[in-house]
Design a protein around this motif. Sequence first.
Motif, mmCIF file in Angstrom:
data_model
loop_
_atom_site.group_PDB
_atom_site.id
_atom_site.type_symbol
_atom_site.label_atom_id
_atom_site.label_comp_id
_atom_site.label_asym_id
_atom_site.label_seq_id
_atom_site.Cartn_x
_atom_site.Cartn_y
_atom_site.Cartn_z
ATOM 1 N N ASP A 59 42.210 36.134 23.435
ATOM 2 C CA ASP A 59 42.736 36.165 24.691
ATOM 3 C C ASP A 59 43.736 37.084 25.064
ATOM 4 O O ASP A 59 43.680 37.905 25.933
ATOM 5 C CB ASP A 59 43.546 34.634 24.788
ATOM 6 N N ARG A 67 40.995 39.864 26.640
ATOM 7 C CA ARG A 67 39.973 39.580 28.268
ATOM 8 C C ARG A 67 41.237 39.001 28.677
ATOM 9 O O ARG A 67 40.522 40.041 30.278
ATOM 10 C CB ARG A 67 39.734 37.860 27.646
ATOM 11 N N ILE A 68 41.977 39.093 28.565
ATOM 12 C CA ILE A 68 43.107 38.594 30.157
ATOM 13 C C ILE A 68 43.520 40.536 30.463
ATOM 14 O O ILE A 68 43.804 40.580 31.464
ATOM 15 C CB ILE A 68 44.952 37.954 29.629
ATOM 16 N N CYS A 111 43.117 42.350 33.980
ATOM 17 C CA CYS A 111 44.534 42.881 34.445
ATOM 18 C C CYS A 111 44.547 44.389 35.405
ATOM 19 O O CYS A 111 44.270 44.460 36.017
ATOM 20 C CB CYS A 111 45.350 42.782 33.993
ATOM 21 N N THR A 133 47.138 38.593 38.629
ATOM 22 C CA THR A 133 45.809 37.921 37.894
ATOM 23 C C THR A 133 46.452 37.610 36.180
ATOM 24 O O THR A 133 46.162 36.364 35.718
ATOM 25 C CB THR A 133 45.302 38.634 37.323
ATOM 26 N N LEU A 134 48.029 38.190 36.193
ATOM 27 C CA LEU A 134 48.590 37.637 34.571
ATOM 28 C C LEU A 134 49.284 36.348 34.958
ATOM 29 O O LEU A 134 49.818 34.691 34.116
ATOM 30 C CB LEU A 134 48.979 38.666 34.745
ATOM 31 N N ALA A 140 46.657 33.537 34.550
ATOM 32 C CA ALA A 140 46.526 33.014 33.329
ATOM 33 C C ALA A 140 48.369 32.421 33.000
ATOM 34 O O ALA A 140 47.921 31.423 31.936
ATOM 35 C CB ALA A 140 46.594 34.740 32.749
ATOM 36 N N TYR A 193 46.913 30.646 27.174
ATOM 37 C CA TYR A 193 47.321 32.159 26.418
ATOM 38 C C TYR A 193 48.661 32.678 26.003
ATOM 39 O O TYR A 193 50.025 32.105 25.793
ATOM 40 C CB TYR A 193 46.450 32.853 27.866
ATOM 41 N N VAL A 241 40.600 34.639 35.249
ATOM 42 C CA VAL A 241 41.411 33.870 34.513
ATOM 43 C C VAL A 241 41.064 32.826 33.835
ATOM 44 O O VAL A 241 41.138 31.822 32.987
ATOM 45 C CB VAL A 241 42.563 34.521 34.057
ATOM 46 N N ASN A 262 42.283 29.957 25.225
ATOM 47 C CA ASN A 262 42.121 31.185 23.682
ATOM 48 C C ASN A 262 41.560 30.782 22.494
ATOM 49 O O ASN A 262 41.024 30.143 22.161
ATOM 50 C CB ASN A 262 44.091 31.100 23.626
#
Length: 293
Positions: free
Chosen positions: A26, A29-30, A34, A69-70, A73, A79, A135, A140
């Motif tokens: 995860d 990915r994140i 981002c 974006t964060l 998540a 996450y 996202v 995760n």
Amino acid sequence: MSNLAQRLITAFIAIPIVFFLLWFSDYSRIGLMCFMAGVGAWEWAGMACKMYKGPDTRYLSFASSLALTLAWALSKGGYFGMPAVPYVVGMTFLVIFAIYIGVAYAKVEIDHLFPWLVMQLGAPLYVGLWGGMNVLMMGNGQGFEHCYPFILVMTGVWLCDTVAYFFGKFAAGKGPFGRHPFAPSISPKKTWEGSVAGSIATVAWVAYWAKCSAALGCFNVEIDLAKAIGLGVLVTVAGQVGDLLMSALKRWSGTKDSGNLFVGHGGVLDRCDSFYLAAPALYLLMDFFQKLA
């Protein structure tokens, strides 16, 4: 080296890297999402700066879209071993909105203030607040099973773009196929023939794999053939609308490519223009299907 050769080389290098980052964890990915959101917003701000007098907001746009974006998540939870953080998306956007308002009042002449503010805010609004929802289709842990819906829409828009490009370039206007411009004032090279070919391929791809993935338990909702086709239609329509939206932004600002991150392909908004509209739309439709069940 021809542009087509550059595009193929870049694709052979970039695609394995993207899939590795999606598979690994995860964090990767994140981090990828981002970074891509930040670069996409940077490119948007650079194009908008050409049209209205005002400060260079590329760094602010990068940070704002990355943060949004964060925030998506963090709002989901799971996450990084963290629980869901309530209201984090709304609070993040309020802070960003206040910063943009302050910059506009302090640095932009009144004649350009409102159009400057609208176009500059478009970067975090579209890429971060809307596009950042992608996202929510991820989970995760290590493995592709944690991001099947994301991979489905990503490969769907890639397929649509690729089939439309090659069909429009090599088949449209030859044999039984005509050549009718799709949106001549925005993107003169696009044809209805390429669009239809790309749409058929995408609907078939998304419908087949959505149904198969749902049968394996990779989605949180049962997907029959009708729903699978509906997902395919949504991906191809939203993807092509997103493509035209970015083409209009580039043409409006007199920009050929939004950036040069991908050699032969351009920038993030050149490669992910379809994705940033289609991925959140797919997530919302799947969420709607889940609530109907």
